[in-house]
Design an enzyme around this catalytic site. Structure first.
Site, PDB file in Angstrom:
ATOM      1  N   LEU A   9      60.329 156.597  62.400  1.00 23.90           N
ATOM      2  CA  LEU A   9      58.938 156.910  62.741  1.00 23.90           C
ATOM      3  C   LEU A   9      58.875 158.080  63.718  1.00 23.90           C
ATOM      4  O   LEU A   9      59.427 158.006  64.816  1.00 23.90           O
ATOM      5  CB  LEU A   9      58.265 155.698  63.381  1.00 23.90           C
ATOM      6  CG  LEU A   9      58.294 154.408  62.550  1.00 23.90           C
ATOM      7  CD1 LEU A   9      57.522 153.317  63.275  1.00 23.90           C
ATOM      8  CD2 LEU A   9      57.730 154.662  61.168  1.00 23.90           C
ATOM      9  N   ALA A  10      58.217 159.143  63.301  1.00 26.15           N
ATOM     10  CA  ALA A  10      58.124 160.321  64.167  1.00 26.15           C
ATOM     11  C   ALA A  10      56.800 161.039  63.990  1.00 26.15           C
ATOM     12  O   ALA A  10      56.703 162.245  64.161  1.00 26.15           O
ATOM     13  CB  ALA A  10      59.283 161.270  63.857  1.00 26.15           C
ATOM     14  N   ARG A  16      51.748 161.385  75.844  1.00 20.75           N
ATOM     15  CA  ARG A  16      52.207 161.176  77.222  1.00 20.75           C
ATOM     16  C   ARG A  16      53.239 162.217  77.671  1.00 20.75           C
ATOM     17  O   ARG A  16      53.518 162.359  78.855  1.00 20.75           O
ATOM     18  CB  ARG A  16      52.782 159.748  77.364  1.00 20.75           C
ATOM     19  CG  ARG A  16      51.701 158.678  77.354  1.00 20.75           C
ATOM     20  CD  ARG A  16      52.262 157.270  77.143  1.00 20.75           C
ATOM     21  NE  ARG A  16      52.516 156.966  75.731  1.00 20.75           N
ATOM     22  CZ  ARG A  16      52.981 155.794  75.283  1.00 20.75           C
ATOM     23  NH1 ARG A  16      53.245 154.825  76.144  1.00 20.75           N
ATOM     24  NH2 ARG A  16      53.184 155.603  73.996  1.00 20.75           N
ATOM     25  N   SER A 105      62.545 153.849  65.601  1.00 13.34           N
ATOM     26  CA  SER A 105      61.544 154.709  66.239  1.00 13.34           C
ATOM     27  C   SER A 105      62.186 156.028  66.635  1.00 13.34           C
ATOM     28  O   SER A 105      63.264 156.035  67.245  1.00 13.34           O
ATOM     29  CB  SER A 105      60.977 154.035  67.490  1.00 13.34           C
ATOM     30  OG  SER A 105      60.098 153.011  67.103  1.00 13.34           O
ATOM     31  N   ASN A 173      59.511 144.102  72.665  1.00 16.19           N
ATOM     32  CA  ASN A 173      59.806 144.571  71.309  1.00 16.19           C
ATOM     33  C   ASN A 173      60.394 145.971  71.418  1.00 16.19           C
ATOM     34  O   ASN A 173      59.788 146.863  72.013  1.00 16.19           O
ATOM     35  CB  ASN A 173      58.494 144.591  70.511  1.00 16.19           C
ATOM     36  CG  ASN A 173      58.637 145.319  69.188  1.00 16.19           C
ATOM     37  OD1 ASN A 173      59.675 145.215  68.532  1.00 16.19           O
ATOM     38  ND2 ASN A 173      57.593 146.037  68.797  1.00 16.19           N
ATOM     39  N   LYS A 354      79.329 191.611  77.237  1.00 14.49           N
ATOM     40  CA  LYS A 354      78.502 191.292  76.070  1.00 14.49           C
ATOM     41  C   LYS A 354      79.128 191.941  74.859  1.00 14.49           C
ATOM     42  O   LYS A 354      79.477 193.122  74.915  1.00 14.49           O
ATOM     43  CB  LYS A 354      77.091 191.832  76.264  1.00 14.49           C
ATOM     44  CG  LYS A 354      76.156 191.467  75.141  1.00 14.49           C
ATOM     45  CD  LYS A 354      75.106 192.531  74.876  1.00 14.49           C
ATOM     46  CE  LYS A 354      75.690 193.708  74.152  1.00 14.49           C
ATOM     47  NZ  LYS A 354      74.688 194.691  73.715  1.00 14.49           N
ATOM     48  N   SER A 408      88.808 203.408  89.174  1.00 16.58           N
ATOM     49  CA  SER A 408      87.636 202.733  89.732  1.00 16.58           C
ATOM     50  C   SER A 408      86.402 203.608  89.559  1.00 16.58           C
ATOM     51  O   SER A 408      86.490 204.838  89.539  1.00 16.58           O
ATOM     52  CB  SER A 408      87.839 202.477  91.224  1.00 16.58           C
ATOM     53  OG  SER A 408      88.895 201.571  91.388  1.00 16.58           O
TER      54      SER A 408
HETATM   55  C1  UD1 Z   1      55.818 150.824  70.113  1.00 15.60           C
HETATM   56  C2  UD1 Z   1      55.533 149.386  69.704  1.00 15.60           C
HETATM   57  C3  UD1 Z   1      55.812 148.479  70.888  1.00 15.60           C
HETATM   58  C4  UD1 Z   1      57.250 148.635  71.331  1.00 15.60           C
HETATM   59  C5  UD1 Z   1      57.577 150.108  71.608  1.00 15.60           C
HETATM   60  C6  UD1 Z   1      59.074 150.249  71.794  1.00 15.60           C
HETATM   61  C7  UD1 Z   1      53.754 149.417  68.032  1.00 15.60           C
HETATM   62  C8  UD1 Z   1      52.292 149.232  67.803  1.00 15.60           C
HETATM   63  N1  UD1 Z   1      54.156 149.262  69.289  1.00 15.60           N
HETATM   64  O1  UD1 Z   1      54.928 151.141  71.153  1.00 15.60           O
HETATM   65  O2  UD1 Z   1      55.594 147.125  70.546  1.00 15.60           O
HETATM   66  O3  UD1 Z   1      57.498 147.872  72.492  1.00 15.60           O
HETATM   67  O4  UD1 Z   1      57.187 150.934  70.506  1.00 15.60           O
HETATM   68  O5  UD1 Z   1      59.461 151.554  72.114  1.00 15.60           O
HETATM   69  O6  UD1 Z   1      54.467 149.680  67.111  1.00 15.60           O
HETATM   70  N2  UD1 Z   1      54.414 156.734  65.391  1.00 15.60           N
HETATM   71  C9  UD1 Z   1      54.109 157.183  64.119  1.00 15.60           C
HETATM   72  N3  UD1 Z   1      52.808 157.156  63.729  1.00 15.60           N
HETATM   73  C10 UD1 Z   1      51.816 156.739  64.532  1.00 15.60           C
HETATM   74  C11 UD1 Z   1      52.139 156.275  65.829  1.00 15.60           C
HETATM   75  C12 UD1 Z   1      53.464 156.286  66.224  1.00 15.60           C
HETATM   76  O7  UD1 Z   1      54.995 157.581  63.358  1.00 15.60           O
HETATM   77  O8  UD1 Z   1      50.659 156.767  64.112  1.00 15.60           O
HETATM   78  C13 UD1 Z   1      55.829 156.799  65.833  1.00 15.60           C
HETATM   79  C14 UD1 Z   1      55.997 157.635  67.082  1.00 15.60           C
HETATM   80  O9  UD1 Z   1      56.258 158.991  66.746  1.00 15.60           O
HETATM   81  C15 UD1 Z   1      57.176 156.960  67.770  1.00 15.60           C
HETATM   82  C16 UD1 Z   1      57.086 155.511  67.301  1.00 15.60           C
HETATM   83  O10 UD1 Z   1      56.265 155.504  66.161  1.00 15.60           O
HETATM   84  O11 UD1 Z   1      58.395 157.518  67.368  1.00 15.60           O
HETATM   85  C17 UD1 Z   1      56.503 154.608  68.380  1.00 15.60           C
HETATM   86  O12 UD1 Z   1      55.201 155.072  68.694  1.00 15.60           O
HETATM   87  P1  UD1 Z   1      54.611 155.012  70.175  1.00 15.60           P
HETATM   88  O13 UD1 Z   1      53.234 155.517  70.144  1.00 15.60           O
HETATM   89  O14 UD1 Z   1      55.547 155.624  71.128  1.00 15.60           O
HETATM   90  O15 UD1 Z   1      54.574 153.431  70.375  1.00 15.60           O
HETATM   91  P2  UD1 Z   1      54.707 152.622  71.726  1.00 15.60           P
HETATM   92  O16 UD1 Z   1      53.399 152.619  72.423  1.00 15.60           O
HETATM   93  O17 UD1 Z   1      55.883 153.054  72.483  1.00 15.60           O
HETATM   94 CA    CA Z   2      57.302 154.754  72.313  1.00 14.88          CA
END
Ligand code: UD1
Ligand code: CA
Length: 471
Positions: A9-10, A16, A105, A173, A354, A408
């Site tokens: 997931l990215a 933040r 993630s 989690n 260089k 030199s």
């Molecule tokens: C998420 C989890 C949380 C967990 C935490 C651990 C959910 C709802 N929450 O929260 O329970 O404790 O990770 O690190 O899953 N992303 C997408 N699409 C989106 C939103 C996010 O691909 O629409 C990806 C982000 O790029 C990231 C990952 O999912 O790599 C986590 O998203 P983030 O928004 O950081 O979730 P957390 O609030 O950290």
């Molecule tokens: Ca996160």
């Protein structure tokens, strides 16, 4: 054997981070966060590795395409949330895919292949429909909390949706899961967005599967760093410090002396030979390779630089350079890309180089600029020499032959060649080629104006010094 897909997931915004750079492209030990996760994802023997993108997807896709060409890209639509992201990934899978889906993630970079393999093995052995990684954290703030009734898992609640009582829970989690593909797709289709963030949460899937009477388990990991999420730059620097400490320790255990781990930084891509000594405040980046027995530092930064066996590099900034065995560099040297120093050669104090090949045993010991040059083996370049490579429009090359001795304070106005074994006199400006074995000199005649100081600076300390003892 069941099939396996790994989803990374990215697609999140990473707000933040407060950055123009997408969060997952921020670097950790010389590699973007997403690179760490994709490296793990690619080592699990999966049939498919799918990376979900949306926010700033061109930049992230360009990185993924270049470094992980086998990874498939899925695009998340405008519906936000980790659940929606996984749905987008599942759409990429071919019809007829059946098996397990590991979800990682993109912002949990330290999770290693072994931990994910253990997670998958446990999931498969217990015939679970879902297994999620959890961890006990002293400070669980920001993470989703794991809900249990007595010992039994019942679901996950996000920080923003949690009651005061739920916020006290310290089991979190990790955002890393394995699910049965069919049940995951079916359940995701039923997940809504009725929560504090208006997002389609992947975390809801666990609770919904449990409610439906399916077997879902928590797989607890003891080491909190492995599950650390990076959401802001403070967390990024904390994770970076920890990863660095682990990299340093691994090299120590492999036979490298690292004098002061706290001030030593090394990218995950660096290689170091046995019995090398890394002194304080040294940073090694990119594809830097340090040979056995070499000594680096203190106060040295090397990027994509190769250092041969037994070479010494002191207080130096180097990038794209190669230093052969037994050579010495520094202190206060600046090696720019294309610098190559032959074995047992020397680049000394306040020397910038260089695109310069300096031969074996050749020396540029003091206060010089050597650009676009070839210096033959055994040659010696006099102190304070400038290789004038730039005519204001183009760069030109200078060649100094083997065993030449240049005086030199020379300026070599390129293009120019100084033959093998030739000498140049101190203070010379060399504009024409010098044939092998010749001495080149172009002195301007020196004029001394007798008594000038006494006349122009009467009564000065210099004037006094000039006259003392003369009467
Ligand atoms: C998420 C989890 C949380 C967990 C935490 C651990 C959910 C709802 N929450 O929260 O329970 O404790 O990770 O690190 O899953 N992303 C997408 N699409 C989106 C939103 C996010 O691909 O629409 C990806 C982000 O790029 C990231 C990952 O999912 O790599 C986590 O998203 P983030 O928004 O950081 O979730 P957390 O609030 O950290
Ligand atoms: Ca996160």
């Amino acid at each position: 054997m069941r099939q396996l897909a790994v989803v990374v997931l990215a697609a999140g915004e990473g707000t933040r981070m407060k950055s123009a750079t997408p969060k997952v492209l921020h670097t950790l030990a010389g590699m973007p966060l997403i690179g760490h996760v994709l490296a793990t994802a690619s080592s699990l023997g999966a049939n498919h590795v799918i990376c979900v993108l949306r926010h700033e997807k061109e930049k992230v896709a360009a990185y993924v395409g270049e470094h992980f060409p086998k990874v498939e890209i899925a695009h998340q639509d405008e519906v936000p949330g980790t659940g929606r992201a996984v749905e987008a990934a599942l759409e990429v899978l071919p019809a007829g895919f059946d098996g397990d889906v590991v979800v990682l993630s993109g912002d949990v970079p330290l999770l290693d292949v072994q931990s994910v393999s253990e997670l998958l093995a446990r999931h498969r052995e217990s015939a679970s429909k879902g297994t999620l990684v959890t961890c006990e954290l002293e400070n669980p703030a920001g993470y989703g909390r794991v809900l249990r009734a007595r010992e039994n898992l019942i679901g996950i609640v996000e920080q923003k949706d949690a009651s005061a009582e739920q916020l006290e829970i310290t089991e979190v989690n990790a955002g890393v899961y394995v699910f049965d593909f069919a049940l995951l797709s079916e359940t995701l289709a039923r997940v809504g967005t009725n929560n504090a963030q208006g997002e389609k949460y992947l975390t809801d899937v666990a609770g919904m599967m449990l409610e439906a009477g399916q077997l879902v388990q928590a797989h607890m990991i003891a080491d909190p760093w492995l599950v650390s999420g990076v959401n802001d730059r403070h967390q990024l620097s904390n994770v970076a410090r920890e990863l660095n400490a682990r990299i340093v320790k691994a090299w120590q255990l492999a036979g490298v002396t690292i004098v002061e781990p706290e001030s030593t930084w090394m990218d995950i891509t660096v290689q170091i030979g046995q019995d090398a000594i890394i002194k304080p405040s040294t940073r090694l980046h990119g594809l830097t390779r340090i040979g056995p027995g070499a000594q680096i530092g203190p106060d040295t930064d090397l990027t994509d630089t190769e250092v041969g066996e037994g070479a010494k590099v002191v207080r130096t900034h180097g990038e794209g350079a190669a230093i052969d065995a037994g050579a010495t560099v520094g202190p206060f040297s600046y090696l720019r890309p294309g610098t190559r120093l032959g074995s047992d050669g020397k680049i000394g104090a306040f020397v910038e180089t260089k695109n310069a090949a300096i031969g074996a045993g050749a020396k540029v010991p003091h206060l010089s600029y050597v650009g676009d040059a070839e210096v033959g083996e055994g040659a010696n370049i006099g102190a304070g020499t400038i290789f004038a490579n730039y005519d204001g429009e183009k760069k030109h090359r200078t060649k100094v032959g083997a065993h030449a001795r240049t005086g030199s304070g020379n300026v070599f106005v390129a293009p120019v060649e100084i033959g093998n074994g030739a000498y140049t006199a101190a203070g010379s400006t060399i504009r024409r080629n010098v044939e092998p074995g010749a001495l080149a000199l172009n002195p301007t005649p020196q004029k001394n104006l007798a008594g000038w100081v006494l006349e122009k600076r009467p009564g000065s300390a210099s004037a006094k010094a000039a006259t003392e003892g003369t009467e």
